[in-house]
Every structure is written in C-alpha cells, then in structure tokens.
Design a protein around this motif. Structure first.
Motif, PDB file in Angstrom:
ATOM      1  N   ALA A   1      32.316  39.199  41.423  1.00 46.50           N
ATOM      2  CA  ALA A   1      32.657  38.856  42.803  1.00 46.50           C
ATOM      3  C   ALA A   1      32.236  37.432  43.128  1.00 46.50           C
ATOM      4  N   GLY A   2      31.075  37.026  42.625  1.00 45.51           N
ATOM      5  CA  GLY A   2      30.632  35.652  42.842  1.00 45.51           C
ATOM      6  C   GLY A   2      31.583  34.647  42.203  1.00 45.51           C
ATOM      7  N   PHE A   3      32.018  34.946  40.975  1.00 46.13           N
ATOM      8  CA  PHE A   3      32.988  34.072  40.308  1.00 46.13           C
ATOM      9  C   PHE A   3      34.282  33.979  41.120  1.00 46.13           C
ATOM     10  N   MET A   4      34.766  35.140  41.593  1.00 47.39           N
ATOM     11  CA  MET A   4      36.022  35.150  42.335  1.00 47.39           C
ATOM     12  C   MET A   4      35.919  34.333  43.624  1.00 47.39           C
ATOM     13  N   VAL A   5      34.856  34.589  44.406  1.00 43.05           N
ATOM     14  CA  VAL A   5      34.706  33.919  45.696  1.00 43.05           C
ATOM     15  C   VAL A   5      34.535  32.417  45.521  1.00 43.05           C
ATOM     16  N   PHE A   6      33.677  32.008  44.589  1.00 41.99           N
ATOM     17  CA  PHE A   6      33.430  30.570  44.424  1.00 41.99           C
ATOM     18  C   PHE A   6      34.611  29.867  43.756  1.00 41.99           C
ATOM     19  N   ALA A   7      35.341  30.572  42.899  1.00 44.27           N
ATOM     20  CA  ALA A   7      36.564  29.980  42.348  1.00 44.27           C
ATOM     21  C   ALA A   7      37.566  29.737  43.468  1.00 44.27           C
ATOM     22  N   ALA A   8      37.665  30.703  44.405  1.00 43.01           N
ATOM     23  CA  ALA A   8      38.564  30.535  45.550  1.00 43.01           C
ATOM     24  C   ALA A   8      38.114  29.374  46.433  1.00 43.01           C
ATOM     25  N   VAL A   9      36.797  29.217  46.610  1.00 41.75           N
ATOM     26  CA  VAL A   9      36.272  28.098  47.404  1.00 41.75           C
ATOM     27  C   VAL A   9      36.623  26.774  46.723  1.00 41.75           C
ATOM     28  N   GLY A  10      36.514  26.725  45.400  1.00 40.27           N
ATOM     29  CA  GLY A  10      36.883  25.511  44.667  1.00 40.27           C
ATOM     30  C   GLY A  10      38.355  25.187  44.803  1.00 40.27           C
ATOM     31  N   VAL A  11      39.192  26.223  44.748  1.00 45.45           N
ATOM     32  CA  VAL A  11      40.633  26.031  44.920  1.00 45.45           C
ATOM     33  C   VAL A  11      40.930  25.526  46.331  1.00 45.45           C
ATOM     34  N   LEU A  12      40.244  26.090  47.320  1.00 45.32           N
ATOM     35  CA  LEU A  12      40.421  25.664  48.706  1.00 45.32           C
ATOM     36  C   LEU A  12      40.024  24.200  48.881  1.00 45.32           C
ATOM     37  N   ALA A  13      38.904  23.813  48.268  1.00 42.81           N
ATOM     38  CA  ALA A  13      38.463  22.419  48.357  1.00 42.81           C
ATOM     39  C   ALA A  13      39.481  21.487  47.712  1.00 42.81           C
ATOM     40  N   LYS A  14      40.065  21.915  46.599  1.00 43.21           N
ATOM     41  CA  LYS A  14      41.083  21.108  45.917  1.00 43.21           C
ATOM     42  C   LYS A  14      42.312  20.933  46.800  1.00 43.21           C
ATOM     43  N   ALA A  15      42.751  22.017  47.440  1.00 40.22           N
ATOM     44  CA  ALA A  15      43.935  21.960  48.284  1.00 40.22           C
ATOM     45  C   ALA A  15      43.706  21.086  49.514  1.00 40.22           C
ATOM     46  N   LYS A  16      42.488  21.125  50.066  1.00 43.17           N
ATOM     47  CA  LYS A  16      42.188  20.343  51.262  1.00 43.17           C
ATOM     48  C   LYS A  16      41.706  18.937  50.926  1.00 43.17           C
TER      49      LYS A  16
ATOM     50  N   LEU B   1      39.082  47.026  39.276  1.00 41.00           N
ATOM     51  CA  LEU B   1      40.167  46.369  38.544  1.00 41.00           C
ATOM     52  C   LEU B   1      40.784  45.238  39.367  1.00 41.00           C
ATOM     53  N   LEU B   2      40.936  45.469  40.675  1.00 38.50           N
ATOM     54  CA  LEU B   2      41.490  44.426  41.543  1.00 38.50           C
ATOM     55  C   LEU B   2      40.560  43.220  41.610  1.00 38.50           C
ATOM     56  N   LEU B   3      39.264  43.489  41.619  1.00 35.57           N
ATOM     57  CA  LEU B   3      38.285  42.410  41.639  1.00 35.57           C
ATOM     58  C   LEU B   3      38.418  41.539  40.386  1.00 35.57           C
ATOM     59  N   ILE B   4      38.543  42.191  39.237  1.00 38.61           N
ATOM     60  CA  ILE B   4      38.705  41.450  37.975  1.00 38.61           C
ATOM     61  C   ILE B   4      40.015  40.667  37.983  1.00 38.61           C
ATOM     62  N   ALA B   5      41.098  41.303  38.463  1.00 44.94           N
ATOM     63  CA  ALA B   5      42.402  40.641  38.478  1.00 44.94           C
ATOM     64  C   ALA B   5      42.398  39.417  39.391  1.00 44.94           C
ATOM     65  N   LEU B   6      41.830  39.552  40.592  1.00 43.69           N
ATOM     66  CA  LEU B   6      41.768  38.419  41.513  1.00 43.69           C
ATOM     67  C   LEU B   6      40.882  37.312  40.947  1.00 43.69           C
ATOM     68  N   GLY B   7      39.774  37.713  40.325  1.00 42.54           N
ATOM     69  CA  GLY B   7      38.899  36.723  39.717  1.00 42.54           C
ATOM     70  C   GLY B   7      39.609  35.941  38.636  1.00 42.54           C
ATOM     71  N   ALA B   8      40.354  36.661  37.780  1.00 40.52           N
ATOM     72  CA  ALA B   8      41.090  36.000  36.700  1.00 40.52           C
ATOM     73  C   ALA B   8      42.147  35.057  37.256  1.00 40.52           C
ATOM     74  N   PHE B   9      42.798  35.469  38.343  1.00 40.76           N
ATOM     75  CA  PHE B   9      43.827  34.616  38.943  1.00 40.76           C
ATOM     76  C   PHE B   9      43.232  33.310  39.469  1.00 40.76           C
ATOM     77  N   PHE B  10      42.159  33.406  40.243  1.00 36.37           N
ATOM     78  CA  PHE B  10      41.575  32.199  40.841  1.00 36.37           C
ATOM     79  C   PHE B  10      40.915  31.314  39.782  1.00 36.37           C
ATOM     80  N   TRP B  11      40.338  31.931  38.747  1.00 33.69           N
ATOM     81  CA  TRP B  11      39.706  31.129  37.694  1.00 33.69           C
ATOM     82  C   TRP B  11      40.707  30.217  36.998  1.00 33.69           C
ATOM     83  N   GLY B  12      41.973  30.622  36.971  1.00 39.11           N
ATOM     84  CA  GLY B  12      42.965  29.837  36.263  1.00 39.11           C
ATOM     85  C   GLY B  12      43.589  28.719  37.075  1.00 39.11           C
ATOM     86  N   LEU B  13      43.181  28.544  38.341  1.00 39.18           N
ATOM     87  CA  LEU B  13      43.782  27.525  39.202  1.00 39.18           C
ATOM     88  C   LEU B  13      42.966  26.233  39.195  1.00 39.18           C
ATOM     89  N   ASP B  14      43.628  25.136  39.522  1.00 40.58           N
ATOM     90  CA  ASP B  14      42.950  23.843  39.616  1.00 40.58           C
ATOM     91  C   ASP B  14      41.886  23.881  40.703  1.00 40.58           C
TER      92      ASP B  14
END
Length: 672
Positions: A318-333, A223-236
């Motif tokens: 998990a792949g969606f969550m991790v790569f969404a986070a990488v995309g968010v990180l790239a946007k921030a940097k 459930l935490l994996l799904i929640a984190l994935g949903a959170f990161f998917w919604g970010l720029d």
C-alpha cells in the motif's frame, strides 16, 4: 519448512473435526459452538481484519511523517517484539476458552474482567467512527461513475471531499463559540446505514458465513492493491514517490529534539506501536473472538506469524502504491514530489491525493482516457470499501462474541443479539454523520491509541504476573511475590517518568531516555534481589526443596502457562511450539516498553490539545480513551459488577488446560 505444522497426518489435518475439548469443558453454554469451515477460512478472516484502511492511509502517512524508510525501524521492532507475542496470546486464549476477551481474562482472576471489557470497548468505539470513513469511500465510489468529460472533483479535489463528501462545517461560530450544529450530512448518513447493514449481514449467522465472505473481502482487495501498485509503479514519476517512501532514511525524525509536522519526532515510537496494534487487530478483542471458533489443537504460533506477514506485506505494498501515485501526480503537475506529498496527510492521501492523481493522468505524458481513469478510480475505491467492511465487521465481532456467550442475553437468538449490537453502534455512529463529525472522528482516532497501549500493558501484566499468583505465592511467599510485582510496576512507571521529566522533548531528550533505561534495571533488579531473599526465607521456613527458587520467582506463572498451552495447541499435538522468548517478552520486555510509550504519548504537547480542536472534541476523545481505565478499576474493586457478562458456568484457565491436555494426548494416540 511449514509443511510439518500445516499438513499433518490425515486425522490431525481435519480442521473441521470436533475439537479435542468437549463444549462442556470449554464453555459453560450447552450449545455446540460453530466453527470455521477450515483453517484457511480463519486465516482469511484474521488477515482480513488486520488488513484494513489503516494499511492504505495511516501507514504511508506515518512513513512520510517520520523520515520515510526510517519509520520501518520502530514499526518492525514493534511488530516482532510486541505485536507477534500479543497476537499469539490472543489466539491461544480464544482457542482454549472458545469465547471472548472478558471470559479469558476473568479465568486468570475475576478482578481482571475489566481488562477484557476494556479491549472490547476499544474495538467497538473504533468501529463506530470507522464506518464513517467507509461511508466517505462509498460516496467517492459513486462519484467515480459521474462526469461526462471529467471527474466531478476535477477542479479542486480537496474542496470536493471536504464540502461535497464530508460536508464539513466550521468548528466554531463567528463569535468564537463551539458550533453545536446537528446538521446531518445525507451522503454520510446513507453510507453509514449501508455499512452497518453489511456488518449485520456478514455476522448474524456466525463463523461459517463470515468465513465464506472473507474469502472475497480479503482476497479481492489484496489482489486489487497489488494490481494498482503495479500500474502506478510503471508510470513516469513513480520512482520519485517511491524514493520519498523508502529511499530516504532520515533517522533524525525518530529523535525527540526534532519536530515532525508540529509534534515531537519521538512520537514515532508510540505511533509505531499503535499502528501495529491497529494493523494486526490486537487489544480490540477481535483475534480472541475469531480464534474461539478454531479447533483447540490448532497451532497458534504459526497462525500468528502468517497473519503478521500478510498484514505487513499489505502495508508495504500500500505504501508503494500510494507514494508511486504521489510521484505520478507530482510529475503531471510538474511540482516537487515533497510539496505534493506534504499537501495532504492521513485521510488526504486516499481522498484528495489519489482523486487528483486519477484526474491528472489525462495530461502529458500519460494521456489516459476518461473511461480508463474512471475504471482506475472505481477499482481503487471498491478496494477501500472492501478493506473497510472486512475490518468493520471483525471489530464488531469482538464485542458480539462476548455478548452472545454471556448470560446477559441468554436464550436470545444470535440474529437478534447481533441486531441489537448493530443498532447501538449505528446510533453512536450518528454522531459522526453531522457536518462537524470529522472533528470528533479525528479526536477519537488520536486518543484511542492511548487506550490500546494501556490495554496491551494490562494484557501482558495479567498473563506474566497475575496468572497463577496464588500458586506462585505458595512457592515463594506473598511477601516475595508482592515485592517482585511491585518492583516491576514501580520501575516501569517511575523510570520513564524521571526520564521524561529530565529530557522532555528538548535537546536533552536523549539524556532523559538513557537515564530512564538505566533507572529501570536498577529499580527492578534491586526489588528482585530483595524478593529473592524473601522467597528463600519462605522456602526454608516451609521446607520447600522441590523446585528452583529463582525460576519460581521469575518465570513460574508465565512458563507454566506456556508449557500448558504447548501441550494443548503447540508441540504436544505436533504444532509449532510457543518459544521461551515469548514468556520473556510478555513478562519482562513488553510491559515496561508499553508503559514508556504510554507516558511518552501523554507527555506530548498534542495530548489535550490535539490539532487545536475545541475542548469539547478533546473531551470526547479523552472520554472514549479513558473508559477502559475506568472499566479496569471497577473490575478490580467490584468484579461482581460484570457477572452478567460472564458465561453461565465459569472455569479457570488451569482447569481447561488440564482437561485439554488429556484430550490432546488421546488425540495423538489415536493418530498414531
């Protein structure tokens, strides 16, 4: 469509009822065997074992390394045509024998005891280094609470992880010699101690306690994996990362003539098989052990499909969550997403990229508070710890089941046996707690894949070719049996060797692959034609006319096993039957494929020189990898060496299934 197989009649749906086999028939121990409280508990335990840290860091990293979505091709092919059949096999053997891998393969032939022991060795060696990753995650979890105005890793997440968490020292001294430091990293040692204590507390009371724990350790992190994935998917910026994950299908990164981060891209295929084995937990003795606590009449085919679907779903999420986070990180940097993703692979995704993403969420356009970012970090590392512990105690269970069922520690309480096993594992894990432990861990993690391919090869060989060999030889003659078995062995070993010898990892690799695919059927069919002729001669001389010669030569043993299993735990008791394609895959398709992957891995430039590590670390990795080969060879030559690892009374698989079929029939009549 699952309803007829999951929700049966009231009598057949009592999953906590006594199994149709009596304990005396199923296991030599006179003690009643504990069982899962219900079927859902087993599914949770098996899924919890399958869904682990590899889903979070290994799978996304392999996707990035091998062309994004292109890696789905070898992964899904390996899952469907190799993973599911082997998982079905291990579930079936565990349920029928009510014991672990060593007993199961010994029943087919005493000289196959080393196959089961090799799988248990792989699982135990993995858990011994696996706990160090969980210890690092625990350290990161604790550090997520620290810091008054920023994270403690804010300045440089990579340096923080390597220096403050891992405590990594140099591999070599300034003079160029091996750094023989024995300096213990305190935080890793404390974490490893806590994890081994958790493993003991989760397993010392048996299946019912473990089943209850897995409701929490499997469901919550999912459930935490799904929640984190949903959170990161919604970010720029998330879309850029996801595009890197599944939007790009670079099929060239599956070809040997191309290079993927220093390794031939053709390694995507054995790496996909290794990821499937790691992911669904086969060739470790886990699933056989877990299934041994099931009622014998429970349907294994449906269970295998459910576990594989849930595990695959977890990997993709998990792949969606991790790569969404990488995309968010790239946007921030304000950097290119590929540059950010390529900066850290494997463990770096979890311990470097994710912490940096949590820190960068403070900047525009996100502007998240430190408190909320800490909450995200705490949730993430709590999820990683729970995923790890669930898999860790299941890896230990594969070994402990074999020991508790054996005569080696007869009369010793289960609590004491588990304590001894955990103590031994804890001592081995000490080698990964020092400041050079990361090098040893990484080396073993790479080379253990080779053992898994070998164990999978031997499991299929045992079931498809050696089981009921004597009965088959009575029908076709020993000359025909030896010719057919020898032709398969020769073809599966020689064909890929010739192909690799011609193509290697050069621009001619495809030619070598096609040549190998052409040589294999030529050698195999040639040998089978000779074997068929020998079988006909034998049958004519013996006056055998009661069965088909071609069927007896090709499918007698594996189809006899499938038919018997289906009587006990398939269609014979109202469950989903194991299909004919399972027999074909296990006997004719999986063994040559695994042998080809094995040789591909061993022919790689990385073999023997992985990451340029010192020869000591290469040697440690190779040693742990080739012990199963040695165990198999010793069992083949001297099967009595493993007598103390066997139950008090040994029975054959055929005897067990024959007895179980009668009980299953009686159960069906009582239901009617």
């Amino acid at each position: 469509w699952l309803k007829p197989y999951w929700f049966k009649s009231p009598a057949a749906n009592r999953f906590d009822r006594a199994p149709p086999f009596s304990r005396a028939e199923l296991s030599p121990s006179p003690m009643a065997r504990e069982a899962w409280s219900q079927r859902v508990a087993f599914i949770c335990a098996a899924t919890g074992s399958a869904v682990g840290l590899g889903n979070v860091w290994r799978f996304p990293n392999l996707c990035y390394k091998y062309g994004g979505g292109a890696f789905f091709v070898p992964f899904l092919l390996a899952l469907i045509f190799i993973g599911v059949p082997i998982l079905t096999l291990e579930f079936a053997l565990g349920q029928v024998f009510r014991s672990g891998d060593i007993t199961a393969f010994s029943s087919m032939n005493k000289r196959l005891r080393g196959v089961g022991l090799g799988s248990v060795w792989c699982g135990f060696m993995v858990v011994c280094y696996y706990v160090s990753i969980i210890a690092w995650a625990l350290t990161m979890l604790v550090n997520s609470f620290r810091g008054s105005d920023h994270f403690v890793w804010a300045e440089d997440p990579a340096s923080f992880f390597l220096e403050k968490v891992v405590g990594l020292g140099p591999m070599l001294t300034p003079e160029g010699d091996l750094n023989r430091s024995t300096k213990i990293v305190p935080q890793t040692w404390v974490g490893v101690t806590v994890v081994w204590l958790c493993i003991y507390l989760c397993t010392f009371k048996g299946a019912k306690l473990t089943g209850r724990i897995t409701y929490f350790t499997m469901a919550l992190p999912f459930l935490l994996l799904i929640a984190l994935g949903a959170f990161f998917w919604g970010l720029d910026g998330a879309g850029d990362g996801i595009d890197l994950y599944i939007g790009q299908w670079d099929m060239k990164k599956l070809e040997a003539k191309h290079t993927c981060f220093g390794s031939p891209c053709s390694e995507a295929w054995p790496d996909a098989v290794g990821q499937v084995f790691f992911s669904i937990g086969v060739t470790f003795g886990i699933m056989t052990a877990y299934a041994s606590y099931n009622p014998v009449s429970q349907g294994v085919q449906l269970d295998a499909i459910i576990v594989c679907l849930l595990d695959t779903m977890a990997s993709f999420i998990a792949g969606f969550m991790v790569f969404a986070a990488v995309g968010v990180l790239a946007k921030a940097k304000m950097q290119d997403v590929e540059a950010v993703a390529g900066g850290s692979g494997g463990l770096g995704l979890v311990f470097i990229s994710m912490p940096e993403a949590f820190e960068q969420l403070r900047a525009e356009p996100f502007n998240l508070s430190l408190g909320f970012r800490k909450f995200l970090a705490i949730v993430f590392y709590a999820m990683v710890v729970l995923l790890g512990i669930d898999s860790a105690f299941s890896l230990c269970e594969g070994f402990s089941t074999c020991i508790t069922d054996s005569r080696l520690l007869k009369g010793v309480p289960r609590e004491a046996v588990i304590a001894i096993i955990c103590a031994v594992g804890y001592c081995i894990s000490f080698g990964y707690c020092n400041d050079t432990g990361l090098y040893a861990f990484d080396s073993v993690d790479y080379y253990i894949n080779i053992s898994m391919l070998f164990v999978g090869y031997m499991e299929c060989l045992s079931v498809g070719w050696i089981y009921l060999a004597k009965e088959q030889a009575e029908r076709i003659g020993w000359s025909a049996w030896s010719c057919s078995f020898g032709s398969m062995l020769m073809a599966s070993i020689i064909a890929p060797r010739i192909g690799l010898g011609i193509g290697s990892f050069s621009e001619h690799a495809e030619n070598g692959t096609w040549l190998a695919l052409g040589i294999y059927p030529f050698l195999f069919l040639g040998g089978m034609i000779i074997a068929l002729r020998l079988a006909e001669q034998h049958r004519n001389s013996q006056g055998i006319k009661y069965s088909n010669t071609l069927h007896d030569l090709l499918l007698f043993n594996v189809e006899s096993l499938r038919a018997d299993l289906n009587k006990v735990l398939g269609g014979g008791v109202g469950n989903l039957s194991i299909p004919l394609v399972w027999s074909i895959l296990v006997k004719f398709i999986i063994p040559p494929l695994l042998m080809f992957m094995l040789q591909l891995k061993m022919a790689s430039p990385s073999f023997g020189n992985y990451e340029g590590y010192h020869s000591w670390y290469q040697g440690w990795g190779l040693f742990t990898s080739f012990v199963p080969w040695l165990l198999f060879a010793l069992g083949l030559a001297f099967p009595t060496l493993y007598d103390n690892l066997m139950p008090e009374e040994e029975v054959t698989l055929k005897t067990l299934i024959a007895g179980g079929s009668k009980d299953a029939a009686a159960l069906q009549e009582s239901d009617i």
